[in-house]
Design an enzyme around this catalytic site. Structure first.
Site, PDB file in Angstrom:
ATOM      1  N   ASP A 255      34.433  39.097  44.524  1.00 31.89           N
ATOM      2  CA  ASP A 255      35.389  38.819  43.458  1.00 31.89           C
ATOM      3  C   ASP A 255      35.336  39.855  42.330  1.00 31.89           C
ATOM      4  O   ASP A 255      34.272  40.155  41.792  1.00 31.89           O
ATOM      5  CB  ASP A 255      35.094  37.430  42.886  1.00 31.89           C
ATOM      6  CG  ASP A 255      36.054  37.071  41.785  1.00 31.89           C
ATOM      7  OD1 ASP A 255      37.201  36.736  42.101  1.00 31.89           O
ATOM      8  OD2 ASP A 255      35.665  37.154  40.600  1.00 31.89           O
ATOM      9  N   VAL A 256      36.481  40.355  41.969  1.00 33.05           N
ATOM     10  CA  VAL A 256      36.555  41.388  40.929  1.00 33.05           C
ATOM     11  C   VAL A 256      36.118  40.852  39.557  1.00 33.05           C
ATOM     12  O   VAL A 256      35.480  41.558  38.778  1.00 33.05           O
ATOM     13  CB  VAL A 256      37.986  41.954  40.834  1.00 33.05           C
ATOM     14  CG1 VAL A 256      38.106  42.951  39.700  1.00 33.05           C
ATOM     15  CG2 VAL A 256      38.369  42.603  42.134  1.00 33.05           C
TER      16      VAL A 256
END
Length: 301
Positions: A255-256
Site C-alpha cells: 500500500d502506497v
DNA sequence: ATCCAGGAACTGT
DNA sequence: ACAGTTCATGGA
C-alpha cells in the site's frame, strides 16, 4: 456485547481501549465523504435495515455510546441490526490488549499507539461496499477516489433528506448488476474498474460470493477466495480482509499510503522497499492490520 | 511536461 | 514464477 434498549434510543457499552473521538478523526478524513456526516461531535449515518432507511445519530456520553433515531425509532428487531452494524463498524468485538502490548515494545508503533490510543479499525461492514470502494481506490490519488465514490453513490444509491441535509446509502449490488460499463465510464471510472465493479455486483446477485460464506474461512483460504474475483489482487484482498472481515493479520504491504506513512514516521529519504517493511513488521505478527491502520491515521495529523 | 496516486490484468519469457 | 506493459485520470 452489552447494550441497553431505551424507548427513544439505544446505549452501547463499548469495550476497553476505545475512544469515540479518535474514530471520528479518522471518519472525518475526507470532505468528500458522502456515507456519513460529522457535526458537533455527532456522527450521522443512514442505514438500510430490512428495506427500511434508518437515520442514526451516534454520540458518546460518559463513556457510553448513545444511538438516537432522529426521524423514526425502529422496532426491536431492527434495533438489533443497527447495534450489530455499529459494533462491527467500530470493531467492538476485538480485544486490543495484545496490540497495545506489542506496540509498546515496538519503537515505531509505540508513539502512535499512545497518541491515537482508543482508535479502532473503522471498518466497512458491507462486503460489496468494501470490495468496490477498494477497487475505486486502486492506482489513483485519494481525492479522486472519493470523487468517484461520491458520483457512484449519488448516481445509484438511495438517499433521504432531513433538516436540510441529505444522507446517502451505498448502492446495492442488486442495483449495480443492472448498470452498464458505459454508465460508469461517464462517471470517469476506467473501463477496467467499471467491469470489475459490475462483475462483482453480478457474482453477488448470483450468490456466488456472500459475506456469510466467506466469513468463516481461515485467513489464507479467505485471501485465496477473494483473489479469485476479477479486479481483486493482493492489495484489495488484504484491504477487504482488514476492513470487512476483521482479520488482524491482514497486511496490505504494497500500500502506497503505508509506504508514505513509514517514510514520514522514520524520516526516510525514500519510501521503504517491501523487503525492508517485512523486516520492520516482524514484531507485528497478528496485528499487522492495526499497525497499518495506525500508520494511515498518522497521515491525517 | 513528467511523475505519481491507498493496483490489477495481461503478455511474453 | 517472474518481469515488463497497459490501462486511464487527476493533481502536484
Amino acid at each position: 456485547m452489552k447494550w441497553v434498549n431505551h424507548e427513544s434510543h439505544v446505549e452501547i457499552y463499548p469495550p476497553k481501549e476505545f475512544k469515540f473521538t479518535e474514530c471520528l478523526v479518522f471518519l472525518g478524513r475526507s470532505q468528500e465523504e458522502v456515507l456519513h456526516r460529522i457535526k458537533d461531535h455527532y456522527l450521522y449515518k443512514l442505514l438500510l435495515i430490512q428495506e427500511e432507511m434508518i437515520l442514526v445519530k451516534i454520540l458518546e456520553a460518559e463513556g457510553i455510546i448513545k444511538v438516537e433515531f432522529p426521524i423514526v425509532a425502529p422496532n426491536n428487531s431492527k434495533r438489533i441490526q443497527v447495534v450489530n452494524y455499529i459494533e462491527e463498524w467500530f470493531d467492538f468485538h476485538s480485544d486490543l490488549e495484545g496490540f497495545y502490548q506489542m506496540a509498546n515494545e515496538d519503537q515505531l508503533l509505540k508513539r502512535m499507539a499512545e497518541k491515537y490510543y482508543g482508535l479502532r479499525m473503522v471498518g466497512i461492514p458491507d462486503l460489496f461496499e468494501a470490495l468496490t470502494w477498494a477497487i475505486m481506490g486502486q492506482q489513483i490519488n485519494l481525492p479522486f477516489a472519493y470523487l468517484l465514490k461520491k458520483r457512484f453513490v449519488e448516481s445509484y444509491g438511495n438517499s433521504l433528506t432531513f433538516e436540510g441535509e441529505t444522507y446517502w446509502i451505498y448502492p446495492t449490488y442488486k442495483e449495480i448488476a443492472k448498470v452498464r460499463v458505459e454508465d460508469l465510464r461517464n462517471l470517469q471510472f476506467t473501463t477496467r474498474k467499471a467491469e470489475y465493479i459490475i462483475g462483482i455486483a453480478k457474482i453477488m446477485v448470483s450468490g456466488e460470493i456472500t459475506k456469510e460464506k466467506l466469513k468463516h474461512l481461515e485467513y489464507h483460504e479467505l485471501h485465496n477466495q477473494l483473489m479469485k474475483i476479477r479486479g481483486v489482487g493482493a492489495w484489495t484482498a488484504a484491504y477487504v480482509m482488514m476492513k470487512c472481515f476483521h482479520q488482524h493479520s491482514s497486511f496490505p504491504i504494497a500500500d502506497v499510503g503505508l509506504h508514505n506513512a513509514l517514510k514520514l514516521q522514520l524520516g526516510l529519504e525514500n519510501k521503504p522497499r517491501i523487503h525492508e517493511i517485512k523486516v520492520m513488521a516482524t514484531n507485528w505478527e497478528g496485528w499487522q492490520s492495526y499497525a497499518t491502520f495506525y500508520l494511515w491515521r498518522s497521515l491525517y495529523d
